[in-house]
Design an enzyme around this catalytic site. Structure first.
Site, PDB file in Angstrom:
ATOM      1  N   TYR A  54       0.818  -1.213   0.000  1.00 34.09           N
ATOM      2  CA  TYR A  54       0.000   0.000   0.000  1.00 34.09           C
ATOM      3  C   TYR A  54       0.851   1.261   0.000  1.00 34.09           C
ATOM      4  O   TYR A  54       0.412   2.297  -0.517  1.00 34.09           O
ATOM      5  CB  TYR A  54      -0.992  -0.017   1.169  1.00 34.09           C
ATOM      6  CG  TYR A  54      -2.140  -0.956   0.892  1.00 34.09           C
ATOM      7  CD1 TYR A  54      -3.176  -0.595   0.033  1.00 34.09           C
ATOM      8  CD2 TYR A  54      -2.165  -2.238   1.439  1.00 34.09           C
ATOM      9  CE1 TYR A  54      -4.204  -1.465  -0.262  1.00 34.09           C
ATOM     10  CE2 TYR A  54      -3.184  -3.119   1.150  1.00 34.09           C
ATOM     11  CZ  TYR A  54      -4.208  -2.728   0.299  1.00 34.09           C
ATOM     12  OH  TYR A  54      -5.225  -3.607  -0.007  1.00 34.09           O
ATOM     13  N   ASP A  90      -8.320   5.971  -4.200  1.00 31.90           N
ATOM     14  CA  ASP A  90      -7.509   7.180  -4.398  1.00 31.90           C
ATOM     15  C   ASP A  90      -8.350   8.427  -4.118  1.00 31.90           C
ATOM     16  O   ASP A  90      -9.557   8.347  -3.864  1.00 31.90           O
ATOM     17  CB  ASP A  90      -6.929   7.218  -5.819  1.00 31.90           C
ATOM     18  CG  ASP A  90      -8.027   7.217  -6.888  1.00 31.90           C
ATOM     19  OD1 ASP A  90      -8.787   8.198  -6.955  1.00 31.90           O
ATOM     20  OD2 ASP A  90      -8.119   6.230  -7.659  1.00 31.90           O
ATOM     21  N   HIS A 105     -14.698   1.408  -0.627  1.00 38.64           N
ATOM     22  CA  HIS A 105     -13.625   0.469  -0.273  1.00 38.64           C
ATOM     23  C   HIS A 105     -12.524   1.111   0.566  1.00 38.64           C
ATOM     24  O   HIS A 105     -11.432   0.562   0.664  1.00 38.64           O
ATOM     25  CB  HIS A 105     -13.050  -0.162  -1.541  1.00 38.64           C
ATOM     26  CG  HIS A 105     -14.061  -0.973  -2.290  1.00 38.64           C
ATOM     27  ND1 HIS A 105     -13.989  -1.222  -3.647  1.00 38.64           N
ATOM     28  CD2 HIS A 105     -15.195  -1.593  -1.859  1.00 38.64           C
ATOM     29  CE1 HIS A 105     -15.030  -1.957  -4.022  1.00 38.64           C
ATOM     30  NE2 HIS A 105     -15.774  -2.184  -2.954  1.00 38.64           N
ATOM     31  N   LEU A 199     -18.473  -2.250 -22.085  1.00 40.07           N
ATOM     32  CA  LEU A 199     -19.741  -2.018 -21.408  1.00 40.07           C
ATOM     33  C   LEU A 199     -20.154  -3.231 -20.577  1.00 40.07           C
ATOM     34  O   LEU A 199     -20.143  -4.359 -21.071  1.00 40.07           O
ATOM     35  CB  LEU A 199     -20.833  -1.681 -22.427  1.00 40.07           C
ATOM     36  CG  LEU A 199     -20.698  -0.301 -23.084  1.00 40.07           C
ATOM     37  CD1 LEU A 199     -21.668  -0.180 -24.260  1.00 40.07           C
ATOM     38  CD2 LEU A 199     -20.956   0.809 -22.063  1.00 40.07           C
ATOM     39  N   PRO A 200     -20.500  -3.019 -19.304  1.00 38.40           N
ATOM     40  CA  PRO A 200     -20.901  -4.135 -18.450  1.00 38.40           C
ATOM     41  C   PRO A 200     -22.276  -4.673 -18.829  1.00 38.40           C
ATOM     42  O   PRO A 200     -23.093  -3.971 -19.422  1.00 38.40           O
ATOM     43  CB  PRO A 200     -20.924  -3.514 -17.050  1.00 38.40           C
ATOM     44  CG  PRO A 200     -21.204  -2.062 -17.285  1.00 38.40           C
ATOM     45  CD  PRO A 200     -20.532  -1.726 -18.586  1.00 38.40           C
ATOM     46  N   ALA A 215     -13.595   7.049 -19.917  1.00 41.06           N
ATOM     47  CA  ALA A 215     -14.216   8.110 -19.124  1.00 41.06           C
ATOM     48  C   ALA A 215     -13.803   9.502 -19.603  1.00 41.06           C
ATOM     49  O   ALA A 215     -14.613  10.424 -19.642  1.00 41.06           O
ATOM     50  CB  ALA A 215     -13.854   7.937 -17.649  1.00 41.06           C
TER      51      ALA A 215
END
EC number: 2.3.1.286
Length: 231
Positions: A54, A90, A105, A199-200, A215
């Site tokens: 991390y 982030d 998360h 595309l989901p 995006a």
């Protein structure tokens, strides 16, 4: 009164800023099995590995910059009541100027106590090391929701989703649960916009608008459409 625009974002939007996506096709994250670096078991087994992992993510995110996708979402606050629900850890949404962000998360630039999860501390730099302790004397860990841990912000995210006037999905494959399940809480009458180069799969619904692109470019088109149709 401004319409409430709820935006669900995932790794795809941050990938354009150079931040590695959570995991690739073979289940690895930067060469590590995800359970080695993103689970309570991994932390107990090898805390040094987890801290170093991390630290590297933090160092990478520290040098990354918001991209046109982040900036387009932030710019929509001028015309809409924007509520962001992000799977990303982030701080690029905040750095782009967004003022209302739920991190499902956790947050990369925070640490928290291993003894008391309510003791959370902001991090100015990128390094967290063995021996860094909370005020009660226990080791600090990344303030990240790991596999097998509850998602404390999920209920708030569900409430925001159910109150949306417009729902927008950006840069997520909608395969990581429980976050992916949020789309099932969008009221049927609410228009849904989806922006992703892959595309989901989503159930058919009225007023679904799909943009098969990144995006950074797709969000600029969506922002224009939102202003033309809903202001």
């Amino acid at each position: 009164m401004k319409k409430r625009l709820v935006v669900l974002t995932g790794a795809g939007i941050s990938a354009e800023s150079g931040i590695a996506t959570f995991r690739d096709a073979n289940g690895l994250w930067e060469g590590h099995d995800v359970l080695e670096v993103a689970s309570p078991q991994g932390w107990r087994k090898n805390p040094d590995l987890v801290l170093d992992f991390y630290n590297q993510r933090r160092k990478n995110a520290h040098s990354a910059e918001p991209n046109a996708g982040h900036l387009a979402i932030a710019g929509l606050e001028k015309d809409f009541d924007v509520r962001i629900i992000t799977q990303n850890v982030d701080n690029l949404h905040e750095r782009a100027g967004s003022s209302n962000v739920i991190h499902l998360h956790g947050k990369l630039f925070e640490s928290r106590s291993t003894l008391d999860p309510t003791l959370i501390y902001p991090m100015e730099g990128w390094g967290l090391k063995k021996g860094d302790k909370c005020e009660r004397g226990s080791q600090l860990r990344p303030n990240i929701v790991w596999f097998g841990e509850p998602v404390p912000m999920m209920e708030q995210a569900m409430q925001e989703t159910m109150q949306a006037d417009i729902f927008l999905v950006v840069g997520t494959s909608l395969v990581v649960y429980p976050a992916a399940g949020l789309v099932d809480f969008v009221p049927d009458k609410v228009p849904v916009f989806v922006v992703d180069p892959n595309l989901p799969d989503m159930r058919r619904r009225p007023n679904l608008h799909r943009y098969e692109e990144k995006a950074s470019t797709g969000m600029q088109k969506v922002a224009q459409v939102l202003r033309e149709k809903y202001l």
